[in-house]
Enzyme design. Structure first.
Site, PDB file in Angstrom:
ATOM      1  N   GLU A  67       0.834  -1.199   0.000  1.00 15.91           N
ATOM      2  CA  GLU A  67       0.000   0.000   0.000  1.00 15.91           C
ATOM      3  C   GLU A  67       0.874   1.256   0.000  1.00 15.91           C
ATOM      4  OE1 GLU A  67      -3.020  -0.711   3.035  1.00 15.91           O
ATOM      5  OE2 GLU A  67      -4.043  -2.127   1.733  1.00 15.91           O
TER       6      GLU A  67
HETATM    7  C1  HEM Z   1      -9.254  -1.098   4.745  1.00 19.27           C
HETATM    8  C2  HEM Z   1      -8.524   3.447   6.231  1.00 19.27           C
HETATM    9  C3  HEM Z   1      -4.875   3.734   3.065  1.00 19.27           C
HETATM   10  C4  HEM Z   1      -6.728  -0.047   0.728  1.00 19.27           C
HETATM   11  C5  HEM Z   1      -9.393   0.107   5.413  1.00 19.27           C
HETATM   12  C6  HEM Z   1     -10.295   0.350   6.505  1.00 19.27           C
HETATM   13  C7  HEM Z   1     -10.113   1.636   6.906  1.00 19.27           C
HETATM   14  C8  HEM Z   1      -9.071   2.198   6.079  1.00 19.27           C
HETATM   15  C9  HEM Z   1     -10.838   2.375   8.025  1.00 19.27           C
HETATM   16  C10 HEM Z   1     -11.259  -0.659   7.100  1.00 19.27           C
HETATM   17  C11 HEM Z   1     -12.661  -0.380   6.678  1.00 19.27           C
HETATM   18  C12 HEM Z   1     -13.563  -1.511   7.069  1.00 19.27           C
HETATM   19  O1  HEM Z   1     -13.087  -2.559   7.515  1.00 19.27           O
HETATM   20  O2  HEM Z   1     -14.776  -1.389   6.913  1.00 19.27           O
HETATM   21  C13 HEM Z   1      -7.351   3.849   5.597  1.00 19.27           C
HETATM   22  C14 HEM Z   1      -6.517   4.971   5.995  1.00 19.27           C
HETATM   23  C15 HEM Z   1      -5.466   5.024   5.132  1.00 19.27           C
HETATM   24  C16 HEM Z   1      -5.674   3.960   4.164  1.00 19.27           C
HETATM   25  C17 HEM Z   1      -6.795   5.887   7.175  1.00 19.27           C
HETATM   26  C18 HEM Z   1      -4.268   5.940   5.150  1.00 19.27           C
HETATM   27  C19 HEM Z   1      -3.490   5.963   6.294  1.00 19.27           C
HETATM   28  C20 HEM Z   1      -5.142   2.817   2.085  1.00 19.27           C
HETATM   29  C21 HEM Z   1      -4.457   2.740   0.816  1.00 19.27           C
HETATM   30  C22 HEM Z   1      -4.981   1.670   0.153  1.00 19.27           C
HETATM   31  C23 HEM Z   1      -5.985   1.084   1.017  1.00 19.27           C
HETATM   32  C24 HEM Z   1      -3.385   3.699   0.335  1.00 19.27           C
HETATM   33  C25 HEM Z   1      -4.662   1.130  -1.233  1.00 19.27           C
HETATM   34  C26 HEM Z   1      -3.377   1.060  -1.691  1.00 19.27           C
HETATM   35  C27 HEM Z   1      -7.461  -0.727   1.669  1.00 19.27           C
HETATM   36  C28 HEM Z   1      -7.883  -2.113   1.532  1.00 19.27           C
HETATM   37  C29 HEM Z   1      -8.564  -2.435   2.717  1.00 19.27           C
HETATM   38  C30 HEM Z   1      -8.595  -1.218   3.529  1.00 19.27           C
HETATM   39  C31 HEM Z   1      -7.619  -3.034   0.343  1.00 19.27           C
HETATM   40  C32 HEM Z   1      -9.141  -3.800   3.088  1.00 19.27           C
HETATM   41  C33 HEM Z   1      -7.970  -4.654   3.536  1.00 19.27           C
HETATM   42  C34 HEM Z   1      -8.346  -5.929   4.251  1.00 19.27           C
HETATM   43  O3  HEM Z   1      -9.489  -6.133   4.651  1.00 19.27           O
HETATM   44  O4  HEM Z   1      -7.444  -6.767   4.424  1.00 19.27           O
HETATM   45  N1  HEM Z   1      -8.666   1.250   5.160  1.00 19.27           N
HETATM   46  N2  HEM Z   1      -6.798   3.251   4.506  1.00 19.27           N
HETATM   47  N3  HEM Z   1      -6.078   1.821   2.165  1.00 19.27           N
HETATM   48  N4  HEM Z   1      -7.907  -0.224   2.871  1.00 19.27           N
HETATM   49 FE1  HEM Z   1      -7.401   1.550   3.640  1.00 19.27          FE
END
Ligand code: HEM
Ligand code: HEM
Length: 343
Positions: free
Chosen positions: A136
């Site tokens: 990421e």
């Molecule tokens: C999951 C916030 C950066 C891709 C999540 C979730 C949150 C979040 C709150 C969980 C939501 C849920 O479970 O309903 C953030 C924050 C970021 C960030 C605050 C920056 C610090 C990124 C970036 C990417 C990304 C840059 C893509 C390159 C994803 C993915 C998931 C996810 C694929 C699901 C992963 C899993 O379940 O294993 N993010 N995110 N996020 N985010 Fe982010």
């Protein structure tokens, strides 16, 4: 409720018109779901001060939290597209694709835990993950702290957000501020919320969809304020969907709990604004909401729904679209010669 009553019903007497319309469907819905609040004042012990929220908003939009300085939280959780990215799996550092679809950050504060498998207990712990994840944002704690320390604008913003702390710029406070901002990303006043609170009615098709959602058993897993996000269930509880939708390599909660019985167990997806967050499932393989509903009925309930039933449920799910927060992209602090260069 009286606002829903037709203004003039020639044959009804005045007493009947004034009486609130009995609505058993609304009564059942109120047992199962809660309307979203307009705002929260705190998350756990964390006060949501304006300074903390503003700092968190800057961090959420700042690509300099990533090693390459090209990827921010907003890249994969675009607040213009309902807090998700509308691609199968997101593109991260160096064009790499992660294994799962990006869930929306909208209303994520109401989920029992974060990620499809619930491996982060809350938004603060969650925020530490993507920054360090090599696929990421590909950064390190030290480099993030050095980056933030290098900009007077952040030095001031952290001091204002964490008053009284001698060394407020640190990774923990970064995560706290991001959580504070995310706790403002709530989408109240959907038509369904207005129905729950008695301010408006749903149309006939939406009401039919809500009835089916309750009677067919979707509510066994999707209930509460977020219409899901409250518990874990086997994906394929009755019939396992095909391998494209449920890839055999992703064991879900079993990787978190190390219990074989948790294989293919995932958090019931929260369904608020779901019409806006295609593609669906942790694999991101289903683009059509109707198809996602069909898959759910078959895999979770062993039922074949008719096209009309599916349309009605989809109409109900569209009534969950709420008022999205009006977010202005922040003016970020200026880099200095001390700011680490992009990798
Ligand atoms: C999951 C916030 C950066 C891709 C999540 C979730 C949150 C979040 C709150 C969980 C939501 C849920 O479970 O309903 C953030 C924050 C970021 C960030 C605050 C920056 C610090 C990124 C970036 C990417 C990304 C840059 C893509 C390159 C994803 C993915 C998931 C996810 C694929 C699901 C992963 C899993 O379940 O294993 N993010 N995110 N996020 N985010 Fe982010
Ligand atoms: C995911 C709807 C029944 C558990 C989803 C999604 C939709 C949906 C649209 C995808 C959301 C997204 O990707 O953002 C429905 C409907 C149901 C139903 C309309 C009734 C016909 C159930 C039941 C269970 C359940 C009965 C539990 C036994 C889950 C789980 C996920 C999910 C665990 C996440 C799957 C994944 O890992 O990708 N549901 N659902 N659902 N639902 Fe349901």
């Amino acid at each position: 409720e009286s606002v829903d009553a037709p203004a003039a019903m020639p044959t009804a007497d005045a007493a009947q018109i004034a009486a609130p319309a009995a609505d058993p469907l609304r009564d059942s819905a109120r047992q199962l779901f809660q309307p979203l609040p307009d705002k929260l004042d705190k998350v756990r012990d964390q006060p949501l001060t304006e300074a903390r929220i503003a700092l968190g908003q800057s961090l959420f939009f700042d690509p300099r939290l990533s090693g390459s300085h090209t990827i921010s939280c907003n890249s994969c959780h675009n607040l213009g597209t309902a807090g998700a990215d509308n691609v199968v799996t997101s593109t991260g550092h160096g064009g790499q694709k992660g294994p799962r679809n990006s869930p929306t950050v909208l209303n994520s504060v109401f989920n029992l835990a974060q990620f499809w498998d619930g491996r982060a207990p809350d938004l603060k712990e969650q925020a530490k993950g993507p920054v360090q994840n090599p696929v990421e944002m590909h950064n390190t704690i030290e480099r993030v702290e050095e980056t933030l320390d290098s900009m007077p604008g952040y030095v001031e913003a952290f001091a204002a957000a964490f008053p009284g702390e001698t060394d407020p710029i640190n990774f923990e406070n970064m995560a706290r501020a991001i959580e504070a901002f995310e706790a403002t990303l709530i989408t109240p006043s959907s038509r369904f919320d207005q129905f729950l609170t008695g301010k408006a009615d749903l149309n006939a098709q939406e009401r039919e969809g809500l009835s089916l959602f309750i009677d067919k058993g979707c509510v066994a897993c999707h209930s509460g304020a977020n219409v899901g996000g409250q518990a874990y269930f086997a994906f394929g509880a009755v019939k396992r969907p095909d391998e494209a939708i449920l890839p055999p390599a992703d064991l879900g909660r079993a990787a978190v709990t190390k219990e074989a019985g948790d294989a293919f167990v995932f958090r019931a997806a929260p369904l608020r604004n779901v019409a806006r967050t295609a593609p669906y499932f942790h694999s991101g393989q289903v683009w059509d909401l109707n198809e996602a509903i069909r898959v759910m009925a078959e895999s979770q309930l062993g039922q074949n729904l008719s096209a009309t039933e599916i349309e009605a449920i989809a109409a109900f799910l569209r009534s969950l679209d709420g008022r999205e927060p009006a977010i202005t992209p922040p003016v970020l602090p200026t880099s200095t010669t001390a700011t680490p260069r992009p990798l």
